[in-house]
Design a protein around this motif. Structure first.
Motif, PDB file in Angstrom:
ATOM      1  N   ALA A  11     -14.869 -50.749  21.242  1.00  0.00           N
ATOM      2  CA  ALA A  11     -16.204 -50.785  21.864  1.00  0.00           C
ATOM      3  C   ALA A  11     -16.356 -49.629  22.850  1.00  0.00           C
ATOM      4  CB  ALA A  11     -16.418 -52.121  22.568  1.00  0.00           C
ATOM      5  N   GLY A  12     -15.329 -49.341  23.621  1.00  0.00           N
ATOM      6  CA  GLY A  12     -15.382 -48.227  24.571  1.00  0.00           C
ATOM      7  C   GLY A  12     -15.535 -46.892  23.874  1.00  0.00           C
ATOM      8  N   LEU A  13     -14.799 -46.697  22.774  1.00  0.00           N
ATOM      9  CA  LEU A  13     -14.921 -45.447  22.016  1.00  0.00           C
ATOM     10  C   LEU A  13     -16.307 -45.325  21.387  1.00  0.00           C
ATOM     11  CD1 LEU A  13     -11.394 -45.381  20.358  1.00  0.00           C
ATOM     12  CD2 LEU A  13     -12.255 -43.794  22.098  1.00  0.00           C
ATOM     13  N   GLY A  14     -16.823 -46.446  20.874  1.00  0.00           N
ATOM     14  CA  GLY A  14     -18.172 -46.429  20.302  1.00  0.00           C
ATOM     15  C   GLY A  14     -19.222 -46.094  21.348  1.00  0.00           C
ATOM     16  N   ALA A  15     -19.091 -46.674  22.528  1.00  0.00           N
ATOM     17  CA  ALA A  15     -20.048 -46.402  23.606  1.00  0.00           C
ATOM     18  C   ALA A  15     -19.968 -44.947  24.054  1.00  0.00           C
ATOM     19  CB  ALA A  15     -19.795 -47.339  24.792  1.00  0.00           C
ATOM     20  N   ALA A  16     -18.746 -44.426  24.174  1.00  0.00           N
ATOM     21  CA  ALA A  16     -18.585 -43.025  24.579  1.00  0.00           C
ATOM     22  C   ALA A  16     -19.207 -42.093  23.540  1.00  0.00           C
ATOM     23  CB  ALA A  16     -17.106 -42.698  24.776  1.00  0.00           C
ATOM     24  N   ALA A  17     -19.020 -42.406  22.251  1.00  0.00           N
ATOM     25  CA  ALA A  17     -19.616 -41.579  21.195  1.00  0.00           C
ATOM     26  C   ALA A  17     -21.144 -41.615  21.293  1.00  0.00           C
ATOM     27  CB  ALA A  17     -19.142 -42.056  19.823  1.00  0.00           C
ATOM     28  N   ARG A  18     -21.709 -42.797  21.477  1.00  0.00           N
ATOM     29  CA  ARG A  18     -23.171 -42.904  21.607  1.00  0.00           C
ATOM     30  C   ARG A  18     -23.668 -42.108  22.810  1.00  0.00           C
ATOM     31  NH1 ARG A  18     -21.872 -47.918  19.975  1.00  0.00           N
ATOM     32  NH2 ARG A  18     -21.853 -48.808  22.088  1.00  0.00           N
ATOM     33  N   ASP A  19     -22.961 -42.233  23.941  1.00  0.00           N
ATOM     34  CA  ASP A  19     -23.362 -41.508  25.151  1.00  0.00           C
ATOM     35  C   ASP A  19     -23.361 -39.994  24.942  1.00  0.00           C
ATOM     36  OD1 ASP A  19     -23.602 -43.932  26.436  1.00  0.00           O
ATOM     37  OD2 ASP A  19     -21.777 -43.701  27.652  1.00  0.00           O
ATOM     38  N   GLU A  20     -22.459 -39.531  24.096  1.00  0.00           N
ATOM     39  CA  GLU A  20     -22.341 -38.090  23.835  1.00  0.00           C
ATOM     40  C   GLU A  20     -23.142 -37.647  22.615  1.00  0.00           C
ATOM     41  OE1 GLU A  20     -20.808 -35.820  25.768  1.00  0.00           O
ATOM     42  OE2 GLU A  20     -20.464 -37.460  27.191  1.00  0.00           O
ATOM     43  N   GLY A  21     -23.816 -38.584  21.951  1.00  0.00           N
ATOM     44  CA  GLY A  21     -24.588 -38.246  20.762  1.00  0.00           C
ATOM     45  C   GLY A  21     -23.724 -37.898  19.565  1.00  0.00           C
ATOM     46  N   VAL A  22     -22.533 -38.484  19.506  1.00  0.00           N
ATOM     47  CA  VAL A  22     -21.585 -38.222  18.412  1.00  0.00           C
ATOM     48  C   VAL A  22     -21.662 -39.358  17.402  1.00  0.00           C
ATOM     49  CG1 VAL A  22     -19.141 -37.996  17.830  1.00  0.00           C
ATOM     50  CG2 VAL A  22     -20.032 -36.896  19.893  1.00  0.00           C
ATOM     51  N   ASP A  23     -21.827 -39.000  16.140  1.00  0.00           N
ATOM     52  CA  ASP A  23     -21.843 -39.993  15.067  1.00  0.00           C
ATOM     53  C   ASP A  23     -20.423 -40.525  14.878  1.00  0.00           C
ATOM     54  OD1 ASP A  23     -22.927 -41.513  12.959  1.00  0.00           O
ATOM     55  OD2 ASP A  23     -22.310 -39.999  11.496  1.00  0.00           O
ATOM     56  N   LEU A  24     -20.237 -41.847  14.977  1.00  0.00           N
ATOM     57  CA  LEU A  24     -18.918 -42.450  14.850  1.00  0.00           C
ATOM     58  C   LEU A  24     -19.006 -43.716  13.991  1.00  0.00           C
ATOM     59  CD1 LEU A  24     -15.947 -42.164  15.713  1.00  0.00           C
ATOM     60  CD2 LEU A  24     -16.481 -43.615  17.683  1.00  0.00           C
ATOM     61  N   PRO A  25     -19.103 -43.540  12.669  1.00  0.00           N
ATOM     62  CA  PRO A  25     -19.134 -44.718  11.807  1.00  0.00           C
ATOM     63  C   PRO A  25     -17.785 -45.438  11.838  1.00  0.00           C
ATOM     64  CG  PRO A  25     -18.920 -42.730  10.494  1.00  0.00           C
ATOM     65  CD  PRO A  25     -19.130 -42.287  11.921  1.00  0.00           C
ATOM     66  N   GLU A  26     -17.820 -46.731  11.534  1.00  0.00           N
ATOM     67  CA  GLU A  26     -16.589 -47.512  11.447  1.00  0.00           C
ATOM     68  C   GLU A  26     -16.170 -47.635   9.994  1.00  0.00           C
ATOM     69  OE1 GLU A  26     -16.068 -51.089  13.629  1.00  0.00           O
ATOM     70  OE2 GLU A  26     -17.351 -50.420  15.264  1.00  0.00           O
ATOM     71  N   GLY A  27     -14.858 -47.826   9.789  1.00  0.00           N
ATOM     72  CA  GLY A  27     -14.366 -48.000   8.442  1.00  0.00           C
ATOM     73  C   GLY A  27     -12.923 -48.461   8.415  1.00  0.00           C
ATOM     74  N   VAL A  28     -12.427 -48.639   7.206  1.00  0.00           N
ATOM     75  CA  VAL A  28     -11.056 -49.111   6.962  1.00  0.00           C
ATOM     76  C   VAL A  28     -10.216 -47.925   6.521  1.00  0.00           C
ATOM     77  CG1 VAL A  28      -9.623 -50.654   5.567  1.00  0.00           C
ATOM     78  CG2 VAL A  28     -11.888 -51.395   6.335  1.00  0.00           C
ATOM     79  N   TYR A  29      -9.050 -47.778   7.131  1.00  0.00           N
ATOM     80  CA  TYR A  29      -8.107 -46.723   6.789  1.00  0.00           C
ATOM     81  C   TYR A  29      -7.121 -47.250   5.763  1.00  0.00           C
ATOM     82  CZ  TYR A  29      -4.362 -43.288   7.374  1.00  0.00           C
ATOM     83  OH  TYR A  29      -3.412 -42.343   7.144  1.00  0.00           O
ATOM     84  N   CYS A  30      -6.867 -46.479   4.707  1.00  0.00           N
ATOM     85  CA  CYS A  30      -5.854 -46.829   3.721  1.00  0.00           C
ATOM     86  C   CYS A  30      -4.698 -45.857   3.839  1.00  0.00           C
ATOM     87  CB  CYS A  30      -6.432 -46.762   2.303  1.00  0.00           C
ATOM     88  SG  CYS A  30      -7.637 -48.038   1.978  1.00  0.00           S
ATOM     89  N   TRP A  31      -3.497 -46.381   4.091  1.00  0.00           N
ATOM     90  CA  TRP A  31      -2.316 -45.550   4.252  1.00  0.00           C
ATOM     91  C   TRP A  31      -1.618 -45.379   2.916  1.00  0.00           C
ATOM     92  CZ3 TRP A  31       3.079 -47.505   5.756  1.00  0.00           C
ATOM     93  CH2 TRP A  31       3.960 -46.441   5.844  1.00  0.00           C
ATOM     94  N   PHE A  32      -1.585 -44.148   2.434  1.00  0.00           N
ATOM     95  CA  PHE A  32      -0.822 -43.753   1.262  1.00  0.00           C
ATOM     96  C   PHE A  32       0.283 -42.826   1.742  1.00  0.00           C
ATOM     97  CE2 PHE A  32      -5.015 -44.780  -0.263  1.00  0.00           C
ATOM     98  CZ  PHE A  32      -4.774 -45.465  -1.445  1.00  0.00           C
ATOM     99  N   SER A  33       1.258 -42.564   0.923  1.00  0.00           N
ATOM    100  CA  SER A  33       2.398 -41.774   1.408  1.00  0.00           C
ATOM    101  C   SER A  33       2.048 -40.333   1.711  1.00  0.00           C
ATOM    102  CB  SER A  33       3.552 -41.845   0.415  1.00  0.00           C
ATOM    103  OG  SER A  33       3.235 -41.155  -0.764  1.00  0.00           O
ATOM    104  N   GLY A  34       1.085 -39.748   1.052  1.00  0.00           N
ATOM    105  CA  GLY A  34       0.688 -38.371   1.343  1.00  0.00           C
ATOM    106  C   GLY A  34       1.774 -37.383   0.961  1.00  0.00           C
TER     107      GLY A  34
END
Length: 184
Positions: A160-183
């Motif tokens: 929530a804090g990161l989302g609020a900071a992004a909004r305050d700065e006008g930064v687009d910050l969509p939420e999502g799920v990270y999938c870890w593959f070995s890379g």
């Protein structure tokens, strides 16, 4: 004294006794953030057992000090599973961070996206993750520490804090799920 306690004592002797409020592990492209910390930089090679951070753009230093009025510990880079075949490559640094008294961690990385609304270079705030790497960093742990509750793995207050900071700065910050593959 345990290895973690010894390393924490070494770090405190160089960077002061105050516990970091937040820990950061920086991924590719964000290594410059560690230079913004007013504090002490300790190269990983001066911390026995710390992993080598071998990816370009990573700065293999632990920096402890103040950032925007908060006491932080910033790992300027990390070892990756695909470099060593060890899923627990960052276990020691994380355990030392806990030994220093820090219980909040923010991890960053560069990753591809399957979503058209998150182009290369875009940001995403994780709200969950799925491990598809076929391994687990807790394999071999002989104590109940291997049973890690995942109900708050992605802390709602920090998100929530990161989302609020992004909004305050006008930064687009969509939420999502990270999938870890070995890379990589």
């Amino acid at each position: 004294m345990s290895r973690n306690a010894e390393l924490a004592a070494l770090i405190r002797s160089r960077a002061g006794a105050a516990a970091p409020e937040y820990g950061f592990i920086l991924g590719s492209g964000l290594g410059h953030l560690s230079a913004q910390v007013d504090g002490t930089a300790i190269p990983y090679d001066e911390l026995p057992g710390f992993p080598h951070a071998g990816v370009s753009g990573h700065v293999p230093h632990l920096v402890i000090g103040d950032l925007e009025g908060r006491r932080v510990a910033v790992f300027g880079g990390r070892a990756h599973y695909y470099e060593s075949g060890r899923a627990d490559a960052m276990r020691l640094p994380l355990e030392v961070l806990t030994e220093l008294g820090c219980d909040r961690l923010i991890l960053t990385n560069a990753a591809g996206s399957l979503r058209p609304d998150i182009p290369p270079g875009g940001l995403m705030l994780l709200n969950d993750h799925i491990a598809f790497a076929g391994t687990n960093p807790l394999i071999g742990e002989g104590t109940d520490a291997r049973f890690v509750p995942m109900t708050r793995a992605h802390d709602p207050e920090i998100r929530a804090g990161l989302g609020a900071a992004a909004r305050d700065e006008g930064v687009d910050l969509p939420e999502g799920v990270y999938c870890w593959f070995s890379g990589p």
